[in-house]
Scaffold this motif. Sequence first.
Motif, PDB file in Angstrom:
ATOM      1  N   PHE A 135     -10.633  -2.601 -28.783  1.00 38.79           N
ATOM      2  CA  PHE A 135     -11.790  -2.733 -29.669  1.00 38.79           C
ATOM      3  C   PHE A 135     -11.587  -1.861 -30.906  1.00 38.79           C
ATOM      4  CE2 PHE A 135     -15.314  -3.782 -26.309  1.00 38.79           C
ATOM      5  CZ  PHE A 135     -14.507  -4.794 -25.811  1.00 38.79           C
ATOM      6  N   THR A 136     -12.148  -2.327 -32.025  1.00 39.81           N
ATOM      7  CA  THR A 136     -12.100  -1.565 -33.271  1.00 39.81           C
ATOM      8  C   THR A 136     -13.485  -1.539 -33.902  1.00 39.81           C
ATOM      9  OG1 THR A 136      -9.802  -2.222 -33.674  1.00 39.81           O
ATOM     10  CG2 THR A 136     -11.043  -1.338 -35.537  1.00 39.81           C
ATOM     11  N   ILE A 137     -13.991  -0.346 -34.124  1.00 42.38           N
ATOM     12  CA  ILE A 137     -15.282  -0.180 -34.792  1.00 42.38           C
ATOM     13  C   ILE A 137     -15.038   0.021 -36.284  1.00 42.38           C
ATOM     14  CG2 ILE A 137     -15.362   2.331 -34.489  1.00 42.38           C
ATOM     15  CD1 ILE A 137     -18.392   2.063 -33.951  1.00 42.38           C
ATOM     16  N   SER A 138     -15.934  -0.516 -37.098  1.00 36.87           N
ATOM     17  CA  SER A 138     -15.844  -0.325 -38.543  1.00 36.87           C
ATOM     18  C   SER A 138     -17.233  -0.488 -39.136  1.00 36.87           C
ATOM     19  CB  SER A 138     -14.862  -1.322 -39.179  1.00 36.87           C
ATOM     20  OG  SER A 138     -15.307  -2.648 -38.991  1.00 36.87           O
ATOM     21  N   ARG A 139     -17.351  -0.158 -40.406  1.00 36.18           N
ATOM     22  CA  ARG A 139     -18.629  -0.299 -41.089  1.00 36.18           C
ATOM     23  C   ARG A 139     -18.405  -0.592 -42.558  1.00 36.18           C
ATOM     24  NH1 ARG A 139     -21.740   5.012 -40.021  1.00 36.18           N
ATOM     25  NH2 ARG A 139     -23.220   4.149 -41.531  1.00 36.18           N
ATOM     26  N   ASP A 140     -19.416  -1.182 -43.166  1.00 34.24           N
ATOM     27  CA  ASP A 140     -19.421  -1.448 -44.603  1.00 34.24           C
ATOM     28  C   ASP A 140     -20.727  -0.886 -45.145  1.00 34.24           C
ATOM     29  OD1 ASP A 140     -19.715  -2.523 -47.185  1.00 34.24           O
ATOM     30  OD2 ASP A 140     -18.574  -4.319 -46.670  1.00 34.24           O
ATOM     31  N   SER A 157     -18.448   3.092 -28.450  1.00 32.68           N
ATOM     32  CA  SER A 157     -17.731   3.570 -29.620  1.00 32.68           C
ATOM     33  C   SER A 157     -18.681   4.258 -30.586  1.00 32.68           C
ATOM     34  CB  SER A 157     -17.014   2.401 -30.314  1.00 32.68           C
ATOM     35  OG  SER A 157     -16.187   2.854 -31.366  1.00 32.68           O
ATOM     36  N   TYR A 158     -18.106   5.101 -31.441  1.00 31.79           N
ATOM     37  CA  TYR A 158     -18.832   5.951 -32.399  1.00 31.79           C
ATOM     38  C   TYR A 158     -18.101   5.915 -33.734  1.00 31.79           C
ATOM     39  CZ  TYR A 158     -19.614  10.827 -34.262  1.00 31.79           C
ATOM     40  OH  TYR A 158     -19.854  11.955 -35.010  1.00 31.79           O
ATOM     41  N   ILE A 159     -18.866   5.841 -34.813  1.00 33.68           N
ATOM     42  CA  ILE A 159     -18.255   5.921 -36.140  1.00 33.68           C
ATOM     43  C   ILE A 159     -19.137   6.794 -37.023  1.00 33.68           C
ATOM     44  CG2 ILE A 159     -19.346   3.761 -36.916  1.00 33.68           C
ATOM     45  CD1 ILE A 159     -16.758   3.258 -38.575  1.00 33.68           C
ATOM     46  N   SER A 160     -18.542   7.750 -37.684  1.00 35.05           N
ATOM     47  CA  SER A 160     -19.296   8.636 -38.555  1.00 35.05           C
ATOM     48  C   SER A 160     -19.736   7.895 -39.820  1.00 35.05           C
ATOM     49  CB  SER A 160     -18.465   9.864 -38.919  1.00 35.05           C
ATOM     50  OG  SER A 160     -17.310   9.474 -39.642  1.00 35.05           O
ATOM     51  N   SER A 161     -20.586   8.527 -40.588  1.00 35.88           N
ATOM     52  CA  SER A 161     -21.199   7.882 -41.744  1.00 35.88           C
ATOM     53  C   SER A 161     -20.165   7.395 -42.761  1.00 35.88           C
ATOM     54  CB  SER A 161     -22.189   8.832 -42.416  1.00 35.88           C
ATOM     55  OG  SER A 161     -21.543  10.028 -42.798  1.00 35.88           O
ATOM     56  N   SER A 162     -19.088   8.153 -42.922  1.00 33.19           N
ATOM     57  CA  SER A 162     -18.061   7.782 -43.901  1.00 33.19           C
ATOM     58  C   SER A 162     -16.833   7.170 -43.260  1.00 33.19           C
ATOM     59  CB  SER A 162     -17.654   9.021 -44.697  1.00 33.19           C
ATOM     60  OG  SER A 162     -17.174  10.007 -43.816  1.00 33.19           O
ATOM     61  N   SER A 163     -16.934   6.875 -41.972  1.00 31.80           N
ATOM     62  CA  SER A 163     -15.834   6.284 -41.185  1.00 31.80           C
ATOM     63  C   SER A 163     -14.683   7.245 -40.949  1.00 31.80           C
ATOM     64  CB  SER A 163     -15.289   5.003 -41.850  1.00 31.80           C
ATOM     65  OG  SER A 163     -16.310   4.059 -42.051  1.00 31.80           O
ATOM     66  N   ASN A 164     -14.891   8.529 -41.254  1.00 35.63           N
ATOM     67  CA  ASN A 164     -13.814   9.499 -41.079  1.00 35.63           C
ATOM     68  C   ASN A 164     -13.522   9.817 -39.619  1.00 35.63           C
ATOM     69  OD1 ASN A 164     -13.414   9.745 -43.809  1.00 35.63           O
ATOM     70  ND2 ASN A 164     -14.610  11.617 -44.030  1.00 35.63           N
ATOM     71  N   THR A 165     -14.544   9.719 -38.794  1.00 37.02           N
ATOM     72  CA  THR A 165     -14.385  10.071 -37.381  1.00 37.02           C
ATOM     73  C   THR A 165     -14.789   8.882 -36.522  1.00 37.02           C
ATOM     74  OG1 THR A 165     -14.883  12.390 -37.847  1.00 37.02           O
ATOM     75  CG2 THR A 165     -15.013  11.670 -35.554  1.00 37.02           C
ATOM     76  N   ILE A 166     -13.916   8.502 -35.629  1.00 38.00           N
ATOM     77  CA  ILE A 166     -14.127   7.353 -34.739  1.00 38.00           C
ATOM     78  C   ILE A 166     -13.716   7.751 -33.334  1.00 38.00           C
ATOM     79  CG2 ILE A 166     -13.205   5.084 -34.142  1.00 38.00           C
ATOM     80  CD1 ILE A 166     -13.156   4.428 -37.133  1.00 38.00           C
ATOM     81  N   SER A 208     -23.763  -2.671 -42.870  1.00 37.16           N
ATOM     82  CA  SER A 208     -23.374  -3.374 -41.646  1.00 37.16           C
ATOM     83  C   SER A 208     -22.372  -2.572 -40.822  1.00 37.16           C
ATOM     84  CB  SER A 208     -22.775  -4.733 -41.983  1.00 37.16           C
ATOM     85  OG  SER A 208     -23.761  -5.594 -42.518  1.00 37.16           O
ATOM     86  N   LEU A 209     -22.510  -2.730 -39.525  1.00 35.81           N
ATOM     87  CA  LEU A 209     -21.626  -2.129 -38.536  1.00 35.81           C
ATOM     88  C   LEU A 209     -20.930  -3.267 -37.804  1.00 35.81           C
ATOM     89  CD1 LEU A 209     -20.867   0.492 -36.825  1.00 35.81           C
ATOM     90  CD2 LEU A 209     -22.797  -0.181 -35.353  1.00 35.81           C
ATOM     91  N   TYR A 210     -19.683  -3.047 -37.414  1.00 34.92           N
ATOM     92  CA  TYR A 210     -18.921  -4.104 -36.753  1.00 34.92           C
ATOM     93  C   TYR A 210     -18.227  -3.584 -35.502  1.00 34.92           C
ATOM     94  CZ  TYR A 210     -19.449  -5.953 -41.477  1.00 34.92           C
ATOM     95  OH  TYR A 210     -19.974  -6.364 -42.677  1.00 34.92           O
ATOM     96  N   LEU A 211     -17.935  -4.519 -34.593  1.00 32.17           N
ATOM     97  CA  LEU A 211     -17.097  -4.215 -33.441  1.00 32.17           C
ATOM     98  C   LEU A 211     -16.171  -5.400 -33.241  1.00 32.17           C
ATOM     99  CD1 LEU A 211     -16.584  -2.051 -31.251  1.00 32.17           C
ATOM    100  CD2 LEU A 211     -18.000  -3.442 -29.720  1.00 32.17           C
TER     101      LEU A 211
END
Lengths: 107, 119
Positions: B68-73, B49-58, B78-81
């Motif tokens: 699965f769901t990718i996210s970040r704070d 999985s891939y997540i852009s810096s602002s979470s706009n693109t996944i 922190s990065l999450y899966l």
Amino acid sequence: DIQMTQSPSSLSASVGDRVIITCRASQSISTYLNWYQQKPGQAPNLLIYVASSLQSGVPSRFSGSGSGTDFTLTISSLQPEDFATYYCQQSFRPPFTFGPGTKVDIK
Amino acid sequence: EVQLVEFGGGLVQPGGSLRLSCAASGFTFSSYTMNWVRQAPGKGLEWVSYISSSSNTIYYADSVKGRFTISRDNVKNSLYLQMNSLRSEDTAVYYCARRKDSSGSNDYWGQGTLVTVSS
């Protein structure tokens, strides 16, 4: 999806040998091709990015070339610490597929 | 010094859930795209999985899409899966990796966390 193949799947070589590993993409990926080295129990380590750019800190005996669908990783003079598995990865479009790997071991 | 440290792996039954975390330090986390990559025992690397810096693109690999769901704070660096409906074929070491730049290469990797799906 873009499929990546590597050849050979494994090779045996001696210290000082010149080693060439090839990677082929199922469609053109321009130069969006990266090479990684992985040793047992360790995370992958970036060697080459965009086909031919040497990552900072990587010895100059490693070099990469190619564009489109065909790429090579060359180790000019194999050193004891180079025995490892090498992976190519395309970063042209998702899914960002890896090749199956090439294991380099001691002859 | 750039550091990525994954945690949250473990043994889970088929159909179960697990949440992986990756703690980043030594760089401006909010400026970088991040990836998850996994490696089944004795097998090769598989991008997950891939997540852009602002979470706009996944993006997700087909093998995990819908489960699965990718996210970040970016405040917590922190990065999450989040992994749901786990299957035996999800058994692997999971690595978080920093995407270097527009080249798309991954220049820093964590040490990995092992997820084992078994009854």
